[in-house]
Design a protein around this motif. Structure first.
Motif, short mmCIF file in Angstrom:
data_model
loop_
_atom_site.label_atom_id
_atom_site.label_comp_id
_atom_site.label_asym_id
_atom_site.label_seq_id
_atom_site.Cartn_x
_atom_site.Cartn_y
_atom_site.Cartn_z
N VAL A 190 0.80 -0.82 0.06
CA VAL A 190 0.03 -0.26 -0.02
C VAL A 190 1.11 1.40 -0.02
N PHE A 191 2.24 1.19 0.31
CA PHE A 191 3.14 2.06 0.75
C PHE A 191 4.31 2.40 -0.11
N GLY A 192 3.55 2.01 -1.62
CA GLY A 192 4.68 2.10 -3.00
C GLY A 192 4.23 3.64 -3.06
N HIS A 193 5.20 4.50 -3.93
CA HIS A 193 4.68 5.37 -4.82
C HIS A 193 3.10 5.17 -5.56
N ALA A 194 3.28 4.35 -5.78
CA ALA A 194 2.38 4.78 -7.16
C ALA A 194 0.72 4.71 -6.55
N ILE A 195 0.26 3.70 -6.05
CA ILE A 195 -0.07 3.85 -4.42
C ILE A 195 -1.04 4.41 -3.72
N LEU A 196 0.37 4.98 -3.43
CA LEU A 196 0.02 6.55 -2.46
C LEU A 196 -0.07 7.63 -3.34
N GLU A 197 0.03 7.85 -4.75
CA GLU A 197 -0.37 8.39 -5.45
C GLU A 197 -1.13 8.63 -6.43
N MET A 198 -2.21 7.29 -5.74
CA MET A 198 -3.28 6.96 -6.39
C MET A 198 -4.40 7.68 -5.58
N LEU A 199 -4.11 6.84 -4.32
CA LEU A 199 -4.93 7.29 -3.04
C LEU A 199 -4.72 9.21 -2.71
N SER A 200 -4.29 9.69 -3.53
CA SER A 200 -3.10 10.68 -3.00
C SER A 200 -4.95 11.80 -3.49
N GLU A 201 -5.25 11.23 -4.91
CA GLU A 201 -5.70 12.30 -6.48
C GLU A 201 -7.02 12.15 -5.42
N LYS A 202 -7.63 10.89 -4.70
CA LYS A 202 -8.91 11.79 -4.09
C LYS A 202 -9.93 10.91 -4.97
N TYR A 203 -9.33 10.07 -5.90
CA TYR A 203 -10.24 9.45 -6.40
C TYR A 203 -11.47 8.96 -5.92
N SER A 204 -12.46 8.74 -6.10
CA SER A 204 -13.65 8.17 -5.77
C SER A 204 -13.34 6.30 -5.54
N LEU A 205 -14.40 4.91 -4.79
CA LEU A 205 -14.22 4.09 -5.80
C LEU A 205 -14.90 3.96 -6.80
N ASP A 206 -16.32 4.19 -6.75
CA ASP A 206 -16.51 4.40 -8.05
C ASP A 206 -15.35 4.47 -9.57
N ASP A 207 -14.54 5.94 -9.22
CA ASP A 207 -14.03 5.99 -10.37
C ASP A 207 -13.09 4.99 -10.07
N ILE A 208 -12.47 4.23 -9.77
CA ILE A 208 -11.52 3.78 -10.12
C ILE A 208 -12.03 2.08 -10.47
N ALA A 209 -12.90 1.85 -9.96
CA ALA A 209 -13.84 0.52 -10.75
C ALA A 209 -14.79 0.92 -11.84
N THR A 210 -14.52 2.07 -12.39
CA THR A 210 -14.68 2.17 -13.94
C THR A 210 -13.84 2.88 -14.76
N MET A 211 -12.43 2.64 -14.44
CA MET A 211 -11.80 3.05 -15.24
C MET A 211 -10.79 2.28 -15.72
N ASP A 212 -10.96 1.95 -17.88
CA ASP A 212 -9.82 1.39 -17.93
C ASP A 212 -9.11 0.90 -17.15
N VAL A 213 -8.73 -0.43 -17.73
CA VAL A 213 -7.78 -0.72 -17.18
C VAL A 213 -6.51 -0.83 -17.61
N GLY A 214 -6.56 -0.20 -18.95
CA GLY A 214 -4.72 -0.37 -19.76
C GLY A 214 -4.87 1.38 -18.99
N ASP A 215 -5.36 2.30 -18.90
CA ASP A 215 -4.89 3.14 -18.29
C ASP A 215 -5.34 3.43 -16.84
N LEU A 216 -5.48 2.44 -16.02
CA LEU A 216 -4.39 2.83 -14.29
C LEU A 216 -3.91 2.13 -14.20
N ALA A 217 -3.89 0.59 -15.39
CA ALA A 217 -2.03 0.23 -15.81
C ALA A 217 -1.18 1.10 -16.28
#
Length: 414
Positions: free
Chosen positions: A179-206
């Protein structure tokens, strides 16, 4: 004759009692706990030493947080006192308190406390002067600050995980990456909602994870799918609660990153001081003792010559056990002494845990001690392994040598 000087230290004053070898009080003196007061105290010690033709001076102070450090260092390093064979002891308050119990009718005042300290000095059997050379003092300040920050970082990460459970309760069970890796902390600090993350294109999230993680993810697409699975499986929060949790998570992320940056600065400073201490190479030659463990051990031990032998080092670290015997009876289950240096004990035990995994001799010793008892096997075996490590540390530092593992002799074949 030896002159004994007991000093009761407070933030404002140094209450002093001078005593001779017979236990007679020669004089008392109160000075301010500052440079001017310490200089006046030094002059009085010298005057009494010359008047009574003393051969040695023993000065004792209770170890009272930071208040005793400056006067102890001043009196220890003063050249006039050094010429008169002066030893300075900072004494554990428990030692003084227990000694005071032998005088049940004694009142409790600063002046009488100074008398008790002087009388305890007179009885002797103090293992070492606790004042250290400057490079060890500097190293100790850094390592103890690092110890403090590491514990703060652990608490902050635990607090972060508690709040992450509010936002995405399935995250830690579905996502294997830290959880404390740079990428995941950056994602969590962006304040995405759970629905934003769930509906995001897998390729874009990757791609986002790959970019923020600097291509350190072996399989960013799989991590992205796991994150989306966690987002879909988690409970939803109301907007007002989610906003507050996002703010808390963002604040916690900033705190974690701030502590991590501070640790990097401390590590650089610790490395610079270690390069000036020859004993650093000796300890780091032991498999499993890295820069952190070597710095922590050296910072608390200081110059090994302050200790008479390895048993004194072990006692200072609290890695000795009280003996309980009466007549023909001798207890097998005895308690470890508590009045000790907790920082040194921590670094020795942690180092022993690392060394046992990398050195065959220590690994065999740990496993042997582990099998000896049915309860608390790991804790007991690890502490005993740390006690064995003390003997090695003492030999390496005292002789200035590098560690050479023992070679097993293979029996010759017929």
């Amino acid at each position: 004759m030896t002159l004994f000087v007991g000093i009761d230290v407070s933030s404002k004053e140094l209450e002093t009692c001078f005593m001779n070898t017979d236990g007679d009080k020669l004089e008392t003196l109160t000075v301010k706990n500052n440079l001017e007061g310490a200089a006046h105290l030094r002059d009085r010690i010298v005057a009494l030493a010359d008047k009574h033709a003393v051969s040695e001076i023993h000065i004792g102070l209770e170890s009272t947080s930071v208040y005793s450090w400056h006067p102890a260092m001043y009196l220890h390093s003063d050249p006039t006192l050094q010429e008169r064979h002066t030893k300075v002891f900072t004494m554990n308050p428990k030692l003084v308190s227990k000694f005071r119990e032998t005088y049940p009718d004694l009142n409790k005042t600063d002046r009488l406390d100074a008398w008790v300290i002087a009388d305890r000095l007179r009885f002797g059997r103090l293992t070492t002067t606790i004042v250290m050379q400057e490079q060890y003092v500097a190293l100790q300040r850094l390592t103890r600050m690092r110890f403090h920050l590491i514990h703060n970082l652990t608490r902050e990460k635990q607090y972060f995980l508690q709040n992450l459970f509010y936002k995405c309760n399935a995250f830690t069970t579905e996502v294997e990456s830290s959880v404390f890796g740079h990428a995941i902390l950056e994602m969590l600090s962006e304040k995405y909602s759970l629905d934003d993350i769930a509906t995001m294109d897998v390729g874009d999230l990757a791609d986002y994870l790959r970019d923020k993680g600097r291509n350190r993810f072996p399989d960013p697409e799989n991590v992205a799918r796991c994150i989306q699975k966690a987002a879909r499986a988690s409970y939803r929060l109301s907007k007002v609660v989610e906003d507050s949790i996002d703010l808390v998570l963002g604040t916690s992320i900033q705190a974690i990153r701030s502590i991590q940056a501070q640790l990097k600065d401390l590590d650089k400073a610790i490395e610079q001081i270690l390069e000036t201490i020859p004993g650093s190479l000796c300890l780091r030659s032991v498999p499993g003792i890295d820069r952190v463990y070597a710095a922590g051990i050296l910072a608390e031990i200081g110059d090994i010559e302050r200790f008479s032998d390895q048993a004194a080092v072990a006692k200072y670290a609290g890695l000795t056990w009280r003996k309980s015997q009466s007549g023909a009876f001798e207890a097998e289950d005895t308690k470890r002494i508590k009045s000790s240096n907790r920082f040194l004990r921590y670094y020795l035990v942690e180092a022993a845990n690392s060394v046992k995994n990398r050195d065959e001799e220590f690994g065999e010793y740990y496993r042997k001690k582990y099998k000896e008892v049915p309860k608390h096997q790991h804790k007991r075996a690890l502490v005993l392994t740390a006690r064995k490590l003390v003997r090695l540390v003492d030999v390496l530092l005292r002789n200035g040598q590098l560690y050479t593992p023992r070679k097993k002799v293979t029996p010759a074949k017929d």
